[in-house]
Design a protein around this motif. Structure first.
Motif, PDB file in Angstrom:
ATOM      1  N   GLY A 230       1.408  -1.498  -0.211  1.00 36.09           N
ATOM      2  CA  GLY A 230       0.431  -0.108  -0.044  1.00 36.09           C
ATOM      3  C   GLY A 230       0.618   1.076  -0.025  1.00 36.09           C
TER       4      GLY A 230
ATOM      5  N   ALA B 166      -9.247   3.516   4.306  1.00 37.04           N
ATOM      6  CA  ALA B 166      -8.575   2.265   4.228  1.00 37.04           C
ATOM      7  C   ALA B 166      -7.926   2.031   5.065  1.00 37.04           C
ATOM      8  CB  ALA B 166      -7.417   3.528   3.189  1.00 37.04           C
TER       9      ALA B 166
ATOM     10  N   HIS C 128      -9.186  -1.137   5.877  1.00 35.67           N
ATOM     11  CA  HIS C 128      -9.305  -2.087   4.388  1.00 35.67           C
ATOM     12  C   HIS C 128     -11.127  -1.727   4.032  1.00 35.67           C
ATOM     13  CE1 HIS C 128      -5.543  -4.338   5.692  1.00 35.67           C
ATOM     14  NE2 HIS C 128      -6.543  -4.836   6.856  1.00 35.67           N
TER      15      HIS C 128
END
Length: 462
Positions: free
Chosen positions: A209, A437, A440
């Motif tokens: 990420g 974020a 998730h």
């Protein structure tokens, strides 16, 4: 990180493998083409019987030994001529079959049937080119140093001779020609094997990420790739250190600003209570309003730094419907001051694994934005629904909404819709997106039924 991912995707593109494979094949073809050209230049259009001196010496020997027996001499020369032409006759290649002429005592004593007369080569010239009846021939002449008997072999220089040259030199040319179609497979295989460690590093980078700046764990055995991985790790370390210093600076500055802002608010409120002058009260109201905005901005900066920091707090099972009820109860006073009604729609209890403080920040920012942009008398509806393995937290308002072309940009820090007239810092949606974020999930923006903005947070179920 995005630049690194884009760079590794370029390495992984099959176009590079194809280019390397084509370059390898072209290089081998160029080398083999050079060998092929040298072979042809060394006599590619010269028949093999012109290159063999032993054939010429044998014919000279026959002509001299049978000089006293003309009839036997003619039969023997005709037999030799037929032997030279045998393969061509059987292959129906008479047009390129060899021709032979024999001179003895200065007179032409034998020539292949159909061969033009009146030509004679010079032994000192070796293989030479001559034209007989407008046709190009390659010829070679041999002469006996003792008797002066001369024999000349000639053959048409046709394209078919190229095939014959390859056939006569097949012991090293034909293996090359046979292996040409097989070149792409080993070239592709060798390049693919060479690219395997690059793909492993690329997959590790692509799986990360944007907030993961830890060093790469892949340790390829190749020295060239080790240097690249070490350079990337050093870059990640510098970027991580820089980001950490930036977060620490903003967090420290925000903490330090909260105290003087609170003191300024207290003093301004005290002065406001002690004066009845309308101008002074208006000025103090402006100071309080600006102080409130500054305090809200400082609070949002702290929230942003917390949401960006690595999530060290454990996620626990939370009742999302209960958390929403508590936050809407607190935000109801803000809604009433703006003349906006809050409504919660929750058909059933829902649970989520998350961090309570972060989820509070997400809910507050979305609901406060909806209240701020809704008109007086409007309604902000907050709802929870279950869709498969996801929880859908929706916040719907009756404001002006956001243009479709701006719905991705509003998640950028400090970006605000140019058409909006309400004051703000442009951090609320950025904070909400960061929290989603970290859980998730993601936030989608769309048009609400009847007008307004519909913000939908998609989170995994507990």
């Amino acid at each position: 990180m995005k630049l690194l991912q884009r760079g590794w995707r370029m390495v992984r593109e099959p176009t590079l493998v194809r280019r390397l494979m084509v370059a390898q094949v072209v290089l081998v073809l160029a080398l083999w083409g050079t060998v092929f050209a040298l072979v042809l230049n060394d006599g590619g259009d010269t028949p093999g019987y012109l290159s063999s001196a032993s054939t010429g010496q044998a014919v000279l020997l026959v002509a001299d030994n049978l000089a006293s027996q003309p009839a036997q001499q003619q039969r023997t020369l005709r037999a030799v001529d037929a032997a030279l032409r045998e393969d061509f006759v059987e292959s129906d290649l008479l047009d390129i079959s060899p021709l032979m002429m024999v001179w003895q005592g200065g007179k032409l004593i034998y020539q292949t049937e159909g061969m033009p007369s009146g030509v004679q080569g010079a032994p000192e010239h070796g293989v030479e080119t001559m034209y007989l009846g407008g046709v190009r021939y390659r010829a070679r002449t041999f002469r006996s140093p003792d008797t002066g008997t001369t024999v000349m072999f000639a053959g048409p220089a046709e394209p078919m001779e190229l095939f014959l040259a390859v056939n006569s030199r097949g012991y090293f040319l034909l293996p090359l020609l046979i292996s040409l179609p097989l070149l792409p497979l080993p070239a592709w295989l060798s390049i693919r094997l060479a690219m395997r460690p690059w793909r492993q590093v690329a997959q590790e980078v692509a799986a990360r990420g944007p907030a993961d700046l830890t060093p790469l764990t892949s340790r390829p055995p190749h020295r060239e790739l080790v240097a690249l991985v070490d350079s990337i790790n050093a870059l990640l370390l510098r970027v991580s250190s820089s980001a950490q210093r930036e977060r620490s600076f903003i967090a420290d500055a925000a903490h330090e600003l909260r105290t003087p802002l609170a003191a300024m608010r207290v003093h301004a409120e005290a002065l406001q209570r002690q004066t009845d002058h309308p101008v002074q009260r208006e000025l103090l109201n402006g100071i309080l309003s600006s102080g409130n905005r500054a305090g809200r901005l400082v609070g949002q900066l702290l929230q942003l730094m917390r949401s960006d920091a690595p999530d060290s707090a454990p996620h626990v099972r939370l009742a999302l419907d209960v958390l929403l009820q508590d936050r809407l109860a607190i935000l109801s006073m803000l809604a009433s001051r703006s003349g906006v009604e809050l409504e919660l729609v929750a058909a059933e209890p829902v649970h989520i694994l998350g961090h309570s403080e972060s989820l509070v920040s997400l809910i507050d920012n979305l609901v406060e934005n909806a209240i701020k942009y809704s008109p007086p008398g409007g309604m902000v509806q907050v709802s929870i629904a279950v869709a498969g393995d996801e929880l859908l937290l929706s916040v719907r308002d009756q404001g002006p909404g956001i243009a479709p072309e701006l719905r991705k940009r509003v998640f950028d820090r400090f970006f605000r819709d140019p058409r909006q007239t309400q004051s703000g810092s442009g951090l609320g949606l950025a904070i909400a997106a960061s929290v989603a974020a970290s859980h998730h999930g993601r936030i989608d923006l769309g048009d609400a039924p009847g007008g307004g903005l519909l913000a939908t947070v998609r989170l995994p179920r507990a």
